[in-house]
Design an enzyme around this catalytic site. Structure first.
Site, mmCIF file in Angstrom:
data_model
loop_
_atom_site.group_PDB
_atom_site.id
_atom_site.type_symbol
_atom_site.label_atom_id
_atom_site.label_comp_id
_atom_site.label_asym_id
_atom_site.label_seq_id
_atom_site.Cartn_x
_atom_site.Cartn_y
_atom_site.Cartn_z
ATOM 1 C CG HIS A 127 79.972 -66.456 48.981
ATOM 2 N ND1 HIS A 127 80.741 -67.422 48.378
ATOM 3 C CD2 HIS A 127 80.212 -65.305 48.302
ATOM 4 C CE1 HIS A 127 81.424 -66.868 47.385
ATOM 5 N NE2 HIS A 127 81.117 -65.582 47.306
ATOM 6 C CD GLU A 128 78.684 -61.795 48.647
ATOM 7 O OE1 GLU A 128 79.739 -61.159 48.632
ATOM 8 O OE2 GLU A 128 78.265 -62.436 47.654
ATOM 9 C CG HIS A 131 84.248 -62.590 49.464
ATOM 10 N ND1 HIS A 131 85.249 -63.238 48.781
ATOM 11 C CD2 HIS A 131 83.120 -62.797 48.745
ATOM 12 C CE1 HIS A 131 84.748 -63.816 47.689
ATOM 13 N NE2 HIS A 131 83.449 -63.570 47.645
ATOM 14 C CD GLU A 190 83.995 -65.349 44.459
ATOM 15 O OE1 GLU A 190 83.020 -65.668 45.161
ATOM 16 O OE2 GLU A 190 84.493 -64.218 44.477
HETATM 17 ZN ZN ZN Z 1 82.052 -64.103 46.123
#
Ligand code: ZN
Length: 266
Positions: A127-128, A131, A190
């Site tokens: 997830h990170e 980004h 997100e």
């Molecule tokens: Zn995030």
């Protein structure tokens, strides 16, 4: 003497500077900063974090986090970052992790109590990294720059008309842009990072279904007294679980096709 740019001049300048791009899920983005500018900001931020926080020297813990992170980083497109990733474990009870442009990953030890398996940890790190792949930092900074320029333009209109209480009006505009631009924007980021992370973990050979377990653990952990930073700025766990499940079939196909099956031991 005060030199003022007319609002039209500012808008012209902004459109000259603007670089339009498309995110991995097809959103239009404005990216004003170059990849190397973002990387050097990431480097600086990471260096100061290493000075301010305690870096874990526990060998097993470090090897475990490195193993999970380095199973994911080869999947990052060369156009985003093609060097050696630096992965650091911070001794901190926060349930959090981050990735920065320029190939930096930080994991807080508090996360390891909630992300209980290698695949759950891969879901967070994925997830990170998502980004970073989707240039969210750049987009956020670019939007802030444009919002500030827009606010300045409006300020000049107000000043030139000598409108009373311009300070109050400006505060309202600042507040308005905060609510209208920053918040929904961050939810879009997100969800996008969740989907990129899901694809990354599956392609790296981590069971993508464990991303759902992770968010259930997060929700359970947030019942305690400690606020979870990962949750506070993020969509409700249930809505992100639904988003992940809606994309699970493709992720499972990626997982089954993947030649990798990492074994990272905690
Ligand atoms: Zn995030």
């Amino acid at each position: 003497m005060k030199i003022t740019l007319k609002p039209f001049a500012i808008i012209g300048l902004v459109s000259l500077l603007s670089a339009c791009a498309t995110s991995p899920t097809g959103r239009n983005q404005v990216l004003l900063y170059s990849e190397s500018q973002m990387a050097s900001m990431g480097d600086q931020a990471f260096s100061s974090m290493k000075e301010e926080l305690r870096v874990s020297s526990k060998q097993v813990e470090n090897a475990y986090v490195q193993c999970v992170a380095k199973s994911l980083t080869p999947l990052v497109p060369d156009s985003v970052f093609n060097g050696e990733w630096e992965v650091v474990v911070f001794e901190d009870e926060q349930i959090n992790a981050f990735a920065l442009p320029g190939g930096k990953i930080g994991v807080y030890t508090g996360l390891l109590n909630v992300a209980k398996t290698q695949s759950q940890l891969a879901a967070v790190i994925g997830h990170e990294i998502g980004h970073v792949i989707a240039h969210h930092g750049n987009e956020r900074m670019s939007t802030t720059t444009l919002t500030n320029l827009g606010t300045q333009a409006v300020a000049q209109v107000i000043e030139s008309n000598e409108v009373a209480y311009s300070g109050a009006i400006m505060a309202a505009i600042g507040m308005g842009s905060q609510v209208a631009i920053t918040l929904p924007f961050s939810r879009a980021h997100e969800s996008e990072a969740d989907l990129i992370g899901l694809a990354l973990m599956a392609q790296a050979g981590f069971d993508p279904r464990e991303s759902v377990d992770l968010w259930q653990n997060m929700e359970a952990a947030s019942d305690g007294q400690r606020p979870i930073e990962l949750l506070s700025t993020h969509p409700a766990p249930q809505s992100r679980i639904e988003n992940l499940q809606a994309n699970m079939q493709g992720a499972l196909a990626d997982y089954q096709r993947s030649p990798n099956r990492p074994v990272c031991r905690q």
